[in-house]
Scaffold this active site. Structure first.
Site, mmCIF file in Angstrom:
data_model
loop_
_atom_site.group_PDB
_atom_site.id
_atom_site.type_symbol
_atom_site.label_atom_id
_atom_site.label_comp_id
_atom_site.label_asym_id
_atom_site.label_seq_id
_atom_site.Cartn_x
_atom_site.Cartn_y
_atom_site.Cartn_z
ATOM 1 N N GLN A 148 0.845 -1.196 0.000
ATOM 2 C CA GLN A 148 0.000 0.000 0.000
ATOM 3 C C GLN A 148 0.880 1.245 0.000
ATOM 4 O OE1 GLN A 148 -3.473 -0.552 3.007
ATOM 5 N NE2 GLN A 148 -1.827 -1.885 3.674
ATOM 6 N N ILE B 78 3.777 4.053 -0.958
ATOM 7 C CA ILE B 78 4.051 4.792 -2.190
ATOM 8 C C ILE B 78 5.483 5.313 -2.178
ATOM 9 C CG2 ILE B 78 1.628 5.432 -2.499
ATOM 10 C CD1 ILE B 78 2.273 8.135 -1.217
ATOM 11 N N HIS C 170 -1.383 1.488 -4.308
ATOM 12 C CA HIS C 170 -1.728 2.919 -4.284
ATOM 13 C C HIS C 170 -0.759 3.770 -5.102
ATOM 14 C CE1 HIS C 170 -3.981 2.069 -0.253
ATOM 15 N NE2 HIS C 170 -4.751 1.873 -1.296
ATOM 16 N N CYS D 277 1.576 13.605 -16.023
ATOM 17 C CA CYS D 277 0.935 14.799 -16.587
ATOM 18 C C CYS D 277 -0.544 14.474 -16.835
ATOM 19 C CB CYS D 277 1.613 15.205 -17.897
ATOM 20 S SG CYS D 277 0.663 16.497 -18.737
ATOM 21 N N CYS E 234 -1.133 15.038 -21.022
ATOM 22 C CA CYS E 234 -0.668 14.089 -22.051
ATOM 23 C C CYS E 234 -0.259 12.740 -21.460
ATOM 24 C CB CYS E 234 0.495 14.695 -22.838
ATOM 25 S SG CYS E 234 1.987 14.935 -21.851
ATOM 26 N N CYS F 244 3.566 19.616 -22.655
ATOM 27 C CA CYS F 244 2.265 20.193 -23.003
ATOM 28 C C CYS F 244 1.779 21.258 -22.025
ATOM 29 C CB CYS F 244 1.210 19.078 -23.135
ATOM 30 S SG CYS F 244 0.624 18.464 -21.538
ATOM 31 N N ALA G 69 8.847 -3.903 12.516
ATOM 32 C CA ALA G 69 9.043 -4.728 11.321
ATOM 33 C C ALA G 69 10.515 -5.060 11.075
ATOM 34 C CB ALA G 69 8.456 -4.012 10.106
HETATM 35 P P1 NAD Z 1 -1.559 3.151 8.746
HETATM 36 O O1 NAD Z 1 -0.871 4.467 8.854
HETATM 37 O O2 NAD Z 1 -3.027 3.128 8.804
HETATM 38 O O3 NAD Z 1 -1.053 2.191 9.942
HETATM 39 C C1 NAD Z 1 0.288 1.916 10.183
HETATM 40 C C2 NAD Z 1 0.380 0.571 10.893
HETATM 41 O O4 NAD Z 1 1.742 0.266 11.122
HETATM 42 C C3 NAD Z 1 -0.307 0.521 12.271
HETATM 43 O O5 NAD Z 1 -1.039 -0.687 12.370
HETATM 44 C C4 NAD Z 1 0.868 0.544 13.259
HETATM 45 O O6 NAD Z 1 0.567 -0.149 14.467
HETATM 46 C C5 NAD Z 1 1.925 -0.150 12.458
HETATM 47 N N1 NAD Z 1 3.316 0.176 12.800
HETATM 48 C C6 NAD Z 1 3.825 1.356 13.201
HETATM 49 N N2 NAD Z 1 5.161 1.272 13.348
HETATM 50 C C7 NAD Z 1 5.494 0.007 13.009
HETATM 51 C C8 NAD Z 1 6.729 -0.691 12.918
HETATM 52 N N3 NAD Z 1 7.910 -0.102 13.208
HETATM 53 N N4 NAD Z 1 6.705 -1.978 12.536
HETATM 54 C C9 NAD Z 1 5.535 -2.604 12.227
HETATM 55 N N5 NAD Z 1 4.338 -1.993 12.296
HETATM 56 C C10 NAD Z 1 4.327 -0.704 12.662
HETATM 57 O O7 NAD Z 1 -0.986 2.437 7.487
HETATM 58 P P2 NAD Z 1 -1.715 1.628 6.347
HETATM 59 O O8 NAD Z 1 -2.592 0.590 6.941
HETATM 60 O O9 NAD Z 1 -0.639 1.264 5.409
HETATM 61 O O10 NAD Z 1 -2.681 2.685 5.642
HETATM 62 C C11 NAD Z 1 -2.231 3.985 5.329
HETATM 63 C C12 NAD Z 1 -2.296 4.351 3.861
HETATM 64 O O11 NAD Z 1 -1.478 5.498 3.731
HETATM 65 C C13 NAD Z 1 -1.703 3.308 2.971
HETATM 66 O O12 NAD Z 1 -2.637 3.001 2.047
HETATM 67 C C14 NAD Z 1 -0.502 3.974 2.287
HETATM 68 O O13 NAD Z 1 -0.767 4.130 0.902
HETATM 69 C C15 NAD Z 1 -0.440 5.375 2.790
HETATM 70 N N6 NAD Z 1 0.839 5.734 3.436
HETATM 71 C C16 NAD Z 1 2.002 5.330 2.855
HETATM 72 C C17 NAD Z 1 3.191 5.650 3.481
HETATM 73 C C18 NAD Z 1 4.454 5.158 2.815
HETATM 74 O O14 NAD Z 1 4.480 5.000 1.586
HETATM 75 N N7 NAD Z 1 5.515 4.880 3.595
HETATM 76 C C19 NAD Z 1 3.226 6.386 4.663
HETATM 77 C C20 NAD Z 1 2.018 6.792 5.210
HETATM 78 C C21 NAD Z 1 0.822 6.455 4.596
#
Ligand code: NAD
Length: 265
Positions: free
Chosen positions: A101, A103, A119, A127, A130, A151, A233
């Site tokens: 999810q 980005i 996402h 763009c 175009c 463009c 993680a």
């Molecule tokens: P979220 O922000 O809703 O939740 C984050 C989750 O990560 C929580 O469950 C939290 O408990 C857990 N968490 C926090 N620190 C952690 C760690 N060190 N190790 C493991 N788990 C940990 O995130 P989501 O469910 O991905 O939804 C948010 C949306 O926002 C996504 O769809 C995403 O596209 C976007 N987003 C992306 C980024 C990115 O690209 N890094 C950052 C913020 C939001």
């Protein structure tokens, strides 16, 4: 945590096809804040800046927040141990596919190849006139909103705004992963964002075992998770790697161990 790590490793070693499903939590140790929770982005910004209708009618205002949120923050971020272990798992045929999810492009920077972005990706700009794609680093954000060199059209980050559809390629790859997988490993996601949050539920219904890694319980934990490993993680994946790669760790001093030393401090 040790028992869960062992159980997870056992499932992963037996699995014929494993899919990882990742969310913002996996990138927290890389310095990118999640959206929800105590230090979440939504505590500071109003989500309407990321609604497509608002972006189209107020591109400058929307871009001002987007720049601060995604380009100032993400620019310095590097993959952490969780991203690196997953790339190594793919090389060793222990991970078939990542559906993310996120980005932030960090799975790709870590070396993972089979990455499907539910996402989109902030490192590309598209763009709206175009449809030309630009690497974000090639576009100056000094004057907002940025426009197309060809463009003159409005440039938009190539990630999914609220009100936009999910990219077909990622949807297709996710459904395929649901039908192919024996194990889904779900990392760092609350499971609150629709429709992405349906994928692990579909996988469970199709017979996958669900391993979950999160610092807190999520929407999946009490309902579909088979093995819940509570922790950060990067730290958990490093321990899992020690179980999974035991046989080859000692011979691989130039590979993953080196990365661990660099990124694990
Ligand atoms: P979220 O922000 O809703 O939740 C984050 C989750 O990560 C929580 O469950 C939290 O408990 C857990 N968490 C926090 N620190 C952690 C760690 N060190 N190790 C493991 N788990 C940990 O995130 P989501 O469910 O991905 O939804 C948010 C949306 O926002 C996504 O769809 C995403 O596209 C976007 N987003 C992306 C980024 C990115 O690209 N890094 C950052 C913020 C939001």
């Amino acid at each position: 945590m040790g028992d869960e790590i062992k159980k997870a490793a056992e499932l992963l070693l037996k699995s014929r096809f494993t899919t990882a499903f990742t969310g913002a939590g996996i990138s927290v140790e890389s310095g990118i804040p999640p959206f929800r929770g105590n230090d979440g982005i939504w505590g500071k910004y109003d989500p309407h800046f990321l609604e497509i209708s608002y972006f189209m009618s107020h591109p400058r205002e929307s871009w001002t927040v987007i720049k601060e949120l995604f380009y100032d923050f993400f620019a310095e971020a590097k993959p952490n141990n969780a991203h690196l272990v997953m790339a190594e798992m793919e090389k060793r045929a222990l991970l078939g596919r990542i559906i993310t999810q996120n980005i932030d492009n960090l799975h790709q920077e870590a070396g993972s190849r089979e990455v499907y972005e539910f996402h989109g990706n902030s490192q590309r700009l598209i763009c709206l006139g175009c449809h030309r794609l630009y690497p974000a680093r090639e576009i100056s954000l000094d004057h907002l909103p940025p426009t197309c060199r060809e463009c003159g059209g409005l440039l938009k980050p190539d990630f999914v705004f609220f009100g936009e559809g999910i990219p077909q390629k990622a949807l297709g790859a996710s459904y395929e992963a649901v039908s192919l997988s024996d194990v889904f490993i779900v990392i760092g996601t609350t499971g609150e964002v629709m429709p992405a949050n349906q994928i692990p539920f579909m996988a469970k219904s199709a017979g996958s075992k669900i391993i979950e890694i999160n610092t807190e319980p999520s929407n999946f934990t009490g309902s579909i998770t088979d093995v819940f490993i509570r922790g950060k993680a990067g730290e958990v994946m490093q321990k899992l790697a020690a179980e999974l790669f035991t046989a080859s760790l000692d011979d691989d001093k130039d590979g993953i161990n080196e990365n661990f030393e660099v990124h694990g401090k």
